[in-house]
Each structure stands twice: as C-alpha cells, then as structure tokens.
Write a protein that holds these residues in place. Structure first.
Motif, mmCIF file in Angstrom:
data_model
loop_
_atom_site.group_PDB
_atom_site.id
_atom_site.type_symbol
_atom_site.label_atom_id
_atom_site.label_comp_id
_atom_site.label_asym_id
_atom_site.label_seq_id
_atom_site.Cartn_x
_atom_site.Cartn_y
_atom_site.Cartn_z
ATOM 1 N N LEU A 1 7.066 -0.685 -4.044
ATOM 2 C CA LEU A 1 7.021 -2.100 -4.413
ATOM 3 C C LEU A 1 8.353 -2.778 -4.139
ATOM 4 C CD1 LEU A 1 5.202 -1.899 -7.885
ATOM 5 C CD2 LEU A 1 4.182 -2.267 -5.637
ATOM 6 N N SER A 2 8.290 -4.027 -3.708
ATOM 7 C CA SER A 2 9.490 -4.831 -3.487
ATOM 8 C C SER A 2 10.067 -5.267 -4.835
ATOM 9 C CB SER A 2 9.133 -6.067 -2.666
ATOM 10 O OG SER A 2 8.312 -6.942 -3.435
ATOM 11 N N GLU B 1 7.837 -7.694 -6.649
ATOM 12 C CA GLU B 1 6.624 -7.032 -7.124
ATOM 13 C C GLU B 1 6.921 -6.192 -8.364
ATOM 14 O OE1 GLU B 1 4.026 -6.512 -3.002
ATOM 15 O OE2 GLU B 1 5.570 -5.023 -3.514
ATOM 16 N N ARG B 2 8.050 -5.506 -8.377
ATOM 17 C CA ARG B 2 8.407 -4.710 -9.555
ATOM 18 C C ARG B 2 8.596 -5.607 -10.769
ATOM 19 N NH1 ARG B 2 11.911 -2.238 -5.801
ATOM 20 N NH2 ARG B 2 13.775 -3.001 -6.890
ATOM 21 N N ALA C 1 7.161 -8.567 -11.221
ATOM 22 C CA ALA C 1 5.845 -9.076 -11.610
ATOM 23 C C ALA C 1 5.035 -8.017 -12.343
ATOM 24 C CB ALA C 1 5.084 -9.564 -10.370
ATOM 25 N N LEU C 2 5.111 -6.765 -11.892
ATOM 26 C CA LEU C 2 4.366 -5.697 -12.556
ATOM 27 C C LEU C 2 4.929 -5.424 -13.942
ATOM 28 C CD1 LEU C 2 2.167 -3.537 -12.449
ATOM 29 C CD2 LEU C 2 3.860 -1.987 -11.428
ATOM 30 N N LEU D 1 -3.015 -7.183 -10.626
ATOM 31 C CA LEU D 1 -1.924 -7.300 -9.670
ATOM 32 C C LEU D 1 -1.989 -6.203 -8.607
ATOM 33 C CD1 LEU D 1 1.434 -8.201 -11.466
ATOM 34 C CD2 LEU D 1 0.160 -9.550 -9.804
ATOM 35 N N TRP E 1 -2.485 -6.437 -4.484
ATOM 36 C CA TRP E 1 -1.490 -5.888 -3.553
ATOM 37 C C TRP E 1 -2.043 -4.723 -2.718
ATOM 38 C CZ3 TRP E 1 2.666 -5.385 -7.955
ATOM 39 C CH2 TRP E 1 3.107 -6.665 -8.309
ATOM 40 N N ILE F 1 -2.841 -1.675 -3.530
ATOM 41 C CA ILE F 1 -1.976 -0.534 -3.811
ATOM 42 C C ILE F 1 -2.628 0.793 -3.426
ATOM 43 C CG2 ILE F 1 -0.926 0.797 -5.690
ATOM 44 C CD1 ILE F 1 0.700 -1.580 -4.785
#
Length: 229
Positions: A26-27, A30-31, A33-34, A208, A212, A214
């Motif tokens: 994860l960018s 993204e980290r 947001a998670l 999320l 993405w 994942i």
C-alpha cells in the motif's frame, strides 16, 4: 470528573505514519486511509456496546480526536506518541486518577470487532483479575481487561500474549482467556489481509480493500516473493 466503572482505552498512533509494514503493498495515502477506516470500524462497534459511555481514545492525532468527538467519546491526549505500551501506561495512570475500577485496552486495528464481543469480555470479567483475548495467531494480545487497572504492567508487541498471560497468572487472581473471531483479526502486514477480506462482514476497511483490488495485488505480491526466494 469521571468516577467509578470501567474505562475502555483505545490507543491510536499518528494515522499518517501508521501501518508501515504494509508499505510493500500500500502507498502512504492508502495506509493512512486504511488506518482511519479501521479506527472508524472499531469506534462504530464500541458505539453500540453496552459500555459506550466509558470509551476513551488515547492519541495525539488530530484526526483521531475529531473522530472521537463525532462519537462523543473521551479523549486522553497523547502528544508525545511514545508507542502503544507508553500510551497505555499514561492512560492507566489517568484512569486511576479518574477513579476507574478497571480498564479494557483495545487496539485500533481490529476492524472486525463487534459490540457483542466487547460485551462478552465484560461478562467474563472476574471481580478481580484479568481477561485476555489473543490475536488469531496466538502471538499478540488484542484485548486485555485488568481489574484493578494496574494489576500488572502491559508490554505490547508481536509476541505479547504469552508474557501477558504469565504476568496475569503471577498476580494470583483469576485469568480468563477468550478467543474472539472479530477481535482476533488485527492488521499489521500483508499476510493479515486475507483473513479480513474473507470475513463475512461489512466494514469500512473491507470496502476500501475491495475498491483497491487488494486480492489481485496480494497475488502479485506473493508471486514476486516466490520469485525472490
């Protein structure tokens, strides 16, 4: 002033710099947001448990403070961000000063936690003693109730469960171990994500990860690891 009853302590690191071990997948945005989504999932579960009025976030993060206020939860400001162990030491002292009879520590990265599981922990609590809920791996501690609040010191990390269990037993007070499906799933590294994705829940964190794609990223990540080994 807060007097009597429990305090549910939720330590929250600075969200923008949390979950570094997910960086291979994860960018940074993204980290962030998670981490925020998982915190919201935890707060949403606590909002519907039978002890919501006793929840306190332990954090110096401004975004976490805003979320706490949205739910009407207390805030124990932690501007120095000394890590989970240091934050809980500070929060335990604050709980005692406020007259709390016992504390329940819950991390902010267990998005599958349910209100029923929180209530189960309280139901299992002895008049004096401990309730421990390990991570699914059995290595980490994903919930710990201490009655009284400073019954023994907490030391969090990847392998904290057995030391916590030993410390709790050393007190000579009753110790209850609960294996809870939702509480057991914590998210620290890419290998933790499949359990979250497979769970029959409807959390913000799961949404999320779905957006993405994942699952596809994980497949590529594993293939790259295999080629590198």
């Amino acid at each position: 002033m807060y007097v009597g009853g429990p305090m549910i302590l939720v330590p929250v690191k600075h969200l923008e710099t949390s979950k570094q071990r997910l960086s291979p997948l994860l960018s940074p945005p993204e980290r962030f947001a998670l981490a925020e989504a998982m915190l919201q999932d935890v707060l949403a579960a606590l909002d519907t448990c039978n002890h919501r009025e006793h929840v306190a976030l332990v954090s110096g993060d401004a975004r976490a403070h805003r979320l706490a206020r949205q739910y009407g939860f207390r805030i124990l400001d932690d501007p120095d961000d000394p890590g989970e162990t240091g934050a809980i030491e500070m929060a335990t002292r604050a709980a005692i000063e406020r007259g709390a009879e016992f504390t329940l520590v819950l991390p902010a990265d267990i998005p599958l936690i349910t209100a029923a599981e929180v209530d189960d922990i309280f139901t299992a609590a002895p008049l004096e003693g401990t309730v421990l809920a390990p991570s699914a791996s059995g290595r980490g501690t994903n919930a710990v109730l201490r009655r009284p609040p400073a019954l023994f010191p907490l030391r969090f990390g990847n392998d904290s469960f057995l030391p916590h269990l030993a410390a709790a037993r050393t007190t000579g007070k009753p110790v209850e171990v609960l294996r809870l499906a939702g509480v057991g799933v914590d998210i620290d590294e890419p290998a933790d994500l499949p359990d979250l994705l497979a769970a029959p829940s409807n959390t913000r964190a799961q949404h999320l990860l779905g957006e993405w794609h994942i699952r596809e990223r994980l497949a590529g990540f594993r293939l790259a690891e295999e080629r590198a080994s």
